[in-house]
Structure formats: structure tokens, C-alpha cells
Design a protein around this motif. Structure first.
Motif, PDB file in Angstrom:
ATOM      1  N   MET A 133       0.836  -1.203   0.000  1.00  0.00           N
ATOM      2  CA  MET A 133       0.000   0.000   0.000  1.00  0.00           C
ATOM      3  C   MET A 133       0.869   1.252   0.000  1.00  0.00           C
ATOM      4  O   MET A 133       1.919   1.290   0.597  1.00  0.00           O
ATOM      5  N   LYS A 134       0.370   2.247  -0.695  1.00  0.00           N
ATOM      6  CA  LYS A 134       1.030   3.545  -0.695  1.00  0.00           C
ATOM      7  C   LYS A 134       0.081   4.542  -0.037  1.00  0.00           C
ATOM      8  O   LYS A 134      -1.140   4.368  -0.063  1.00  0.00           O
ATOM      9  N   GLN A 135       0.649   5.607   0.510  1.00  0.00           N
ATOM     10  CA  GLN A 135      -0.214   6.638   1.062  1.00  0.00           C
ATOM     11  C   GLN A 135       0.386   8.017   0.853  1.00  0.00           C
ATOM     12  O   GLN A 135       1.591   8.171   0.627  1.00  0.00           O
ATOM     13  N   PHE A 136      -0.502   8.988   0.934  1.00  0.00           N
ATOM     14  CA  PHE A 136      -0.078  10.378   0.787  1.00  0.00           C
ATOM     15  C   PHE A 136      -0.855  11.226   1.773  1.00  0.00           C
ATOM     16  O   PHE A 136      -2.082  11.149   1.846  1.00  0.00           O
ATOM     17  N   ALA A 137      -0.121  12.020   2.542  1.00  0.00           N
ATOM     18  CA  ALA A 137      -0.744  12.956   3.478  1.00  0.00           C
ATOM     19  C   ALA A 137      -0.903  14.298   2.778  1.00  0.00           C
ATOM     20  O   ALA A 137       0.081  14.915   2.366  1.00  0.00           O
ATOM     21  N   CYS A 138      -2.149  14.725   2.645  1.00  0.00           N
ATOM     22  CA  CYS A 138      -2.432  15.956   1.898  1.00  0.00           C
ATOM     23  C   CYS A 138      -1.726  17.161   2.508  1.00  0.00           C
ATOM     24  O   CYS A 138      -1.343  18.088   1.800  1.00  0.00           O
ATOM     25  N   GLY A 139      -1.525  17.133   3.842  1.00  0.00           N
ATOM     26  CA  GLY A 139      -0.863  18.244   4.510  1.00  0.00           C
ATOM     27  C   GLY A 139       0.536  18.526   3.990  1.00  0.00           C
ATOM     28  O   GLY A 139       1.081  19.605   4.207  1.00  0.00           O
ATOM     29  N   VAL A 199      -5.692  12.052   4.452  1.00  0.00           N
ATOM     30  CA  VAL A 199      -4.715  11.053   4.012  1.00  0.00           C
ATOM     31  C   VAL A 199      -5.413  10.145   3.009  1.00  0.00           C
ATOM     32  O   VAL A 199      -6.522   9.692   3.248  1.00  0.00           O
ATOM     33  N   VAL A 200      -4.769   9.921   1.865  1.00  0.00           N
ATOM     34  CA  VAL A 200      -5.338   9.017   0.874  1.00  0.00           C
ATOM     35  C   VAL A 200      -4.385   7.835   0.684  1.00  0.00           C
ATOM     36  O   VAL A 200      -3.177   7.967   0.859  1.00  0.00           O
ATOM     37  N   THR A 201      -4.954   6.687   0.349  1.00  0.00           N
ATOM     38  CA  THR A 201      -4.148   5.482   0.174  1.00  0.00           C
ATOM     39  C   THR A 201      -4.520   4.791  -1.134  1.00  0.00           C
ATOM     40  O   THR A 201      -5.563   5.064  -1.727  1.00  0.00           O
ATOM     41  N   GLY A 202      -3.652   3.910  -1.596  1.00  0.00           N
ATOM     42  CA  GLY A 202      -3.922   3.136  -2.796  1.00  0.00           C
ATOM     43  C   GLY A 202      -2.903   2.027  -2.937  1.00  0.00           C
ATOM     44  O   GLY A 202      -1.896   1.995  -2.221  1.00  0.00           O
ATOM     45  N   GLU A 203      -3.178   1.120  -3.861  1.00  0.00           N
ATOM     46  CA  GLU A 203      -2.271  -0.001  -4.085  1.00  0.00           C
ATOM     47  C   GLU A 203      -0.990   0.443  -4.779  1.00  0.00           C
ATOM     48  O   GLU A 203       0.073  -0.101  -4.539  1.00  0.00           O
ATOM     49  N   ALA A 231       6.169  13.079  -5.057  1.00  0.00           N
ATOM     50  CA  ALA A 231       7.332  13.163  -4.179  1.00  0.00           C
ATOM     51  C   ALA A 231       6.970  12.847  -2.739  1.00  0.00           C
ATOM     52  O   ALA A 231       7.808  12.398  -1.966  1.00  0.00           O
ATOM     53  N   GLY A 232       5.668  13.086  -2.384  1.00  0.00           N
ATOM     54  CA  GLY A 232       5.249  12.919  -1.004  1.00  0.00           C
ATOM     55  C   GLY A 232       4.642  11.561  -0.692  1.00  0.00           C
ATOM     56  O   GLY A 232       4.287  11.306   0.454  1.00  0.00           O
ATOM     57  N   ILE A 233       4.503  10.700  -1.702  1.00  0.00           N
ATOM     58  CA  ILE A 233       3.905   9.378  -1.477  1.00  0.00           C
ATOM     59  C   ILE A 233       4.880   8.489  -0.702  1.00  0.00           C
ATOM     60  O   ILE A 233       6.062   8.445  -1.007  1.00  0.00           O
ATOM     61  N   THR A 234       4.349   7.824   0.317  1.00  0.00           N
ATOM     62  CA  THR A 234       5.175   6.928   1.130  1.00  0.00           C
ATOM     63  C   THR A 234       4.524   5.551   1.182  1.00  0.00           C
ATOM     64  O   THR A 234       3.338   5.401   0.868  1.00  0.00           O
ATOM     65  N   ASP A 235       5.294   4.564   1.584  1.00  0.00           N
ATOM     66  CA  ASP A 235       4.751   3.223   1.778  1.00  0.00           C
ATOM     67  C   ASP A 235       3.919   3.198   3.055  1.00  0.00           C
ATOM     68  O   ASP A 235       4.333   3.737   4.084  1.00  0.00           O
ATOM     69  N   ALA A 236       2.749   2.592   2.961  1.00  0.00           N
ATOM     70  CA  ALA A 236       1.869   2.527   4.128  1.00  0.00           C
ATOM     71  C   ALA A 236       2.011   1.173   4.792  1.00  0.00           C
ATOM     72  O   ALA A 236       2.359   0.187   4.144  1.00  0.00           O
TER      73      ALA A 236
END
Ligand SMILES: [Zn+2]
Length: 57
Positions: free
Chosen positions: A1-7, A16-20, A52-57
Motif C-alpha cells: 500500500m502507498k499513502q499520501f498525506a495531503c498536509g 490522508v489518501v491510500t492506494g495499491e 514526491a510525497g507518497i510513502t509506503d503505508a
């Protein structure tokens, strides 16, 4: 899973949004931007900032 914090891009937003995949996260982030921030289109520089801000969840 990947995630991105809108902040990361929008000061003060705690969304916070997530996706595969990165593309799933980008799509979810675009939907969030439209709903929460009235951003009908996500400019290229914002897409780059999201990537650039997407991280592994
Ligand atoms: Zn947001």
C-alpha cells in the motif's frame, strides 16, 4: 500500500489518501483535492509534489 498525506502539499489539511499503487494514490488525491479543496484540475507541479510525497503505508 502507498499513502499520501495531503498536509504535505496543503497546509493544515489532515486528509490522508491510500492506494495499491502510486497511480491509485494520485487518483485518490485528485478526488480529495476536488472534494475538499475545490481543485477541479490538479496542476503538473502539484502532481509532482504529490508523487514526491507518497510513502509506503
Ligand atoms: Zn486535503
Amino acid at each position: 500500500m502507498k499513502q499520501f498525506a495531503c498536509g504535505t502539499v496543503v497546509d493544515g489539511c489532515d486528509g490522508v489518501v491510500t492506494g495499491e499503487t502510486e497511480d491509485d494514490v494520485l487518483a485518490a488525491a485528485a478526488a480529495h483535492a476536488a472534494e475538499a479543496h475545490g481543485m477541479a484540475e490538479v496542476p503538473d507541479e502539484v502532481v509532482a509534489a504529490i508523487r514526491a510525497g507518497i510513502t509506503d503505508a
